[in-house]
Scaffold this motif. Structure first.
Motif, PDB file in Angstrom:
ATOM      1  N   THR A   8       0.850  -1.185   0.000  1.00 49.96           N
ATOM      2  CA  THR A   8       0.000   0.000   0.000  1.00 49.96           C
ATOM      3  C   THR A   8       0.886   1.234   0.000  1.00 49.96           C
ATOM      4  N   TYR A   9       0.531   2.173  -0.858  1.00 49.75           N
ATOM      5  CA  TYR A   9       1.243   3.442  -0.992  1.00 49.75           C
ATOM      6  C   TYR A   9       0.292   4.574  -0.614  1.00 49.75           C
ATOM      7  N   TYR A  10       0.865   5.714  -0.201  1.00 49.06           N
ATOM      8  CA  TYR A  10       0.065   6.869   0.203  1.00 49.06           C
ATOM      9  C   TYR A  10       0.601   8.124  -0.471  1.00 49.06           C
ATOM     10  N   SER A  11      -0.324   9.045  -0.835  1.00 51.71           N
ATOM     11  CA  SER A  11       0.082  10.302  -1.466  1.00 51.71           C
ATOM     12  C   SER A  11      -0.086  11.461  -0.484  1.00 51.71           C
ATOM     13  N   GLU A  12       0.546  12.585  -0.809  1.00 49.34           N
ATOM     14  CA  GLU A  12       0.392  13.786   0.014  1.00 49.34           C
ATOM     15  C   GLU A  12      -1.002  14.374  -0.124  1.00 49.34           C
ATOM     16  N   GLU A  13      -1.768  13.915  -1.108  1.00 51.43           N
ATOM     17  CA  GLU A  13      -3.159  14.369  -1.270  1.00 51.43           C
ATOM     18  C   GLU A  13      -4.128  13.438  -0.530  1.00 51.43           C
TER      19      GLU A  13
ATOM     20  N   ILE B  30      -9.462   7.139  -0.841  1.00 47.35           N
ATOM     21  CA  ILE B  30      -9.001   8.188   0.076  1.00 47.35           C
ATOM     22  C   ILE B  30      -8.719   7.558   1.436  1.00 47.35           C
ATOM     23  N   THR B  31      -7.826   8.189   2.182  1.00 48.48           N
ATOM     24  CA  THR B  31      -7.453   7.668   3.488  1.00 48.48           C
ATOM     25  C   THR B  31      -8.516   7.991   4.534  1.00 48.48           C
ATOM     26  N   GLN B  32      -8.449   7.288   5.649  1.00 51.54           N
ATOM     27  CA  GLN B  32      -9.343   7.562   6.775  1.00 51.54           C
ATOM     28  C   GLN B  32      -9.161   9.008   7.238  1.00 51.54           C
ATOM     29  N   HIS B  33      -7.920   9.488   7.236  1.00 51.78           N
ATOM     30  CA  HIS B  33      -7.637  10.874   7.624  1.00 51.78           C
ATOM     31  C   HIS B  33      -8.409  11.844   6.722  1.00 51.78           C
ATOM     32  N   ALA B  34      -8.369  11.603   5.411  1.00 53.54           N
ATOM     33  CA  ALA B  34      -9.092  12.471   4.465  1.00 53.54           C
ATOM     34  C   ALA B  34     -10.590  12.425   4.732  1.00 53.54           C
ATOM     35  N   ALA B  35     -11.118  11.223   4.948  1.00 48.64           N
ATOM     36  CA  ALA B  35     -12.557  11.077   5.216  1.00 48.64           C
ATOM     37  C   ALA B  35     -12.946  11.827   6.489  1.00 48.64           C
ATOM     38  N   ASP B  36     -12.104  11.736   7.521  1.00 47.76           N
ATOM     39  CA  ASP B  36     -12.385  12.432   8.779  1.00 47.76           C
ATOM     40  C   ASP B  36     -12.371  13.947   8.575  1.00 47.76           C
ATOM     41  N   GLN B  37     -11.427  14.437   7.767  1.00 48.79           N
ATOM     42  CA  GLN B  37     -11.327  15.871   7.503  1.00 48.79           C
ATOM     43  C   GLN B  37     -12.525  16.378   6.702  1.00 48.79           C
ATOM     44  N   LEU B  38     -13.014  15.559   5.770  1.00 49.24           N
ATOM     45  CA  LEU B  38     -14.127  15.964   4.919  1.00 49.24           C
ATOM     46  C   LEU B  38     -15.441  16.051   5.691  1.00 49.24           C
ATOM     47  N   GLY B  39     -15.616  15.170   6.650  1.00 50.68           N
ATOM     48  CA  GLY B  39     -16.925  15.082   7.306  1.00 50.68           C
ATOM     49  C   GLY B  39     -17.865  14.260   6.443  1.00 50.68           C
ATOM     50  N   GLU B  40     -19.149  14.433   6.640  1.00 55.82           N
ATOM     51  CA  GLU B  40     -20.144  13.584   5.988  1.00 55.82           C
ATOM     52  C   GLU B  40     -20.145  13.792   4.478  1.00 55.82           C
ATOM     53  N   VAL B  41     -19.784  12.747   3.730  1.00 59.79           N
ATOM     54  CA  VAL B  41     -19.736  12.807   2.269  1.00 59.79           C
ATOM     55  C   VAL B  41     -21.147  12.627   1.714  1.00 59.79           C
ATOM     56  N   VAL B  42     -21.532  13.540   0.798  1.00 57.52           N
ATOM     57  CA  VAL B  42     -22.887  13.505   0.245  1.00 57.52           C
ATOM     58  C   VAL B  42     -22.917  13.240  -1.267  1.00 57.52           C
TER      59      VAL B  42
ATOM     60  N   TYR C  48      -6.905  13.999  -6.846  1.00 55.29           N
ATOM     61  CA  TYR C  48      -5.828  14.162  -7.826  1.00 55.29           C
ATOM     62  C   TYR C  48      -5.155  12.827  -8.079  1.00 55.29           C
ATOM     63  N   ALA C  49      -4.807  12.596  -9.338  1.00 58.60           N
ATOM     64  CA  ALA C  49      -4.157  11.340  -9.716  1.00 58.60           C
ATOM     65  C   ALA C  49      -2.763  11.264  -9.093  1.00 58.60           C
ATOM     66  N   PRO C  50      -2.495  10.226  -8.298  1.00 60.30           N
ATOM     67  CA  PRO C  50      -1.167  10.076  -7.703  1.00 60.30           C
ATOM     68  C   PRO C  50      -0.133   9.513  -8.679  1.00 60.30           C
ATOM     69  N   VAL C  51      -0.599   8.959  -9.804  1.00 60.79           N
ATOM     70  CA  VAL C  51       0.262   8.368 -10.832  1.00 60.79           C
ATOM     71  C   VAL C  51      -0.433   8.511 -12.187  1.00 60.79           C
ATOM     72  N   ASP C  52       0.295   8.259 -13.266  1.00 62.18           N
ATOM     73  CA  ASP C  52      -0.293   8.210 -14.609  1.00 62.18           C
ATOM     74  C   ASP C  52      -1.037   6.877 -14.765  1.00 62.18           C
TER      75      ASP C  52
ATOM     76  N   TYR D 114       3.435   8.127   5.756  1.00 58.07           N
ATOM     77  CA  TYR D 114       2.168   8.868   5.733  1.00 58.07           C
ATOM     78  C   TYR D 114       1.776   9.309   7.144  1.00 58.07           C
ATOM     79  N   LYS D 115       1.936   8.414   8.119  1.00 65.37           N
ATOM     80  CA  LYS D 115       1.612   8.779   9.505  1.00 65.37           C
ATOM     81  C   LYS D 115       2.449   9.969   9.966  1.00 65.37           C
ATOM     82  N   ALA D 116       3.732   9.985   9.592  1.00 61.55           N
ATOM     83  CA  ALA D 116       4.601  11.112   9.934  1.00 61.55           C
ATOM     84  C   ALA D 116       4.142  12.379   9.216  1.00 61.55           C
ATOM     85  N   PHE D 117       3.703  12.221   7.956  1.00 65.31           N
ATOM     86  CA  PHE D 117       3.249  13.357   7.151  1.00 65.31           C
ATOM     87  C   PHE D 117       2.027  14.032   7.768  1.00 65.31           C
ATOM     88  N   ILE D 118       1.070  13.215   8.252  1.00 67.99           N
ATOM     89  CA  ILE D 118      -0.151  13.828   8.817  1.00 67.99           C
ATOM     90  C   ILE D 118       0.046  14.232  10.282  1.00 67.99           C
ATOM     91  N   GLY D 119       1.167  13.790  10.860  1.00 69.53           N
ATOM     92  CA  GLY D 119       1.580  14.219  12.184  1.00 69.53           C
ATOM     93  C   GLY D 119       0.600  13.907  13.266  1.00 69.53           C
TER      94      GLY D 119
END
Length: 121
Positions: free
Chosen positions: A3-8, A23-35, A65-69, A116-121
């Motif tokens: 498993t790989y992780y992007s800065e996005e 998307i990561t759990q962190h991203a989902a938590d930041q977004l809140g309720e997805v509609v 955003y696309a993390p790769v081509d 990734y864990k270090a990146f999100i601190g």
């Protein structure tokens, strides 16, 4: 399976030349309720950094955003009817795309879980 992780705040798991993206759990938590989620279609091609979708929550709209081509080989159509699953299981059942990698060496630019864990601190 690696498993790989992007800065996005996206994750990718790779089997052969196909990567599953979500998307990561962190991203989902930041977004809140997805509609709502806007997704590309199968056979759409894109390059690293291209916008490949939009996730809308009660708080904000956030681009994916696309993390790769690559080229979309499968879209998780369950998300259209149940975008809230991105909050419930963003790193498993609520994957967004399966893509055919154009250049696997681009994976080297992504992070592992510890990075990734270090990146999100």
């Amino acid at each position: 399976m690696t498993t790989y992780y992007s800065e996005e705040h996206e994750w990718l798991t790779v089997e052969g030349d196909v990567a599953t993206i979500g998307i990561t759990q962190h991203a989902a938590d930041q977004l809140g309720e997805v509609v709502f989620i806007e997704q590309k279609e199968a056979d759409d091609e894109f390059e690293k950094g291209d916008e490949i979708g939009v996730i809308e929550s009660v708080k904000a709209a956030s681009e994916i955003y696309a993390p790769v081509d690559g080229t979309v080989v499968e879209v998780n159509e369950d998300l259209e009817g149940n975008p809230g699953s991105l909050n419930e299981s963003p790193e498993s059942n609520a994957w967004i795309y399966k893509i055919k990698l154009a250049d696997a060496s681009q994976l080297d630019d992504l992070m592992d879980l510890d990075g990734y864990k270090a990146f999100i601190g």
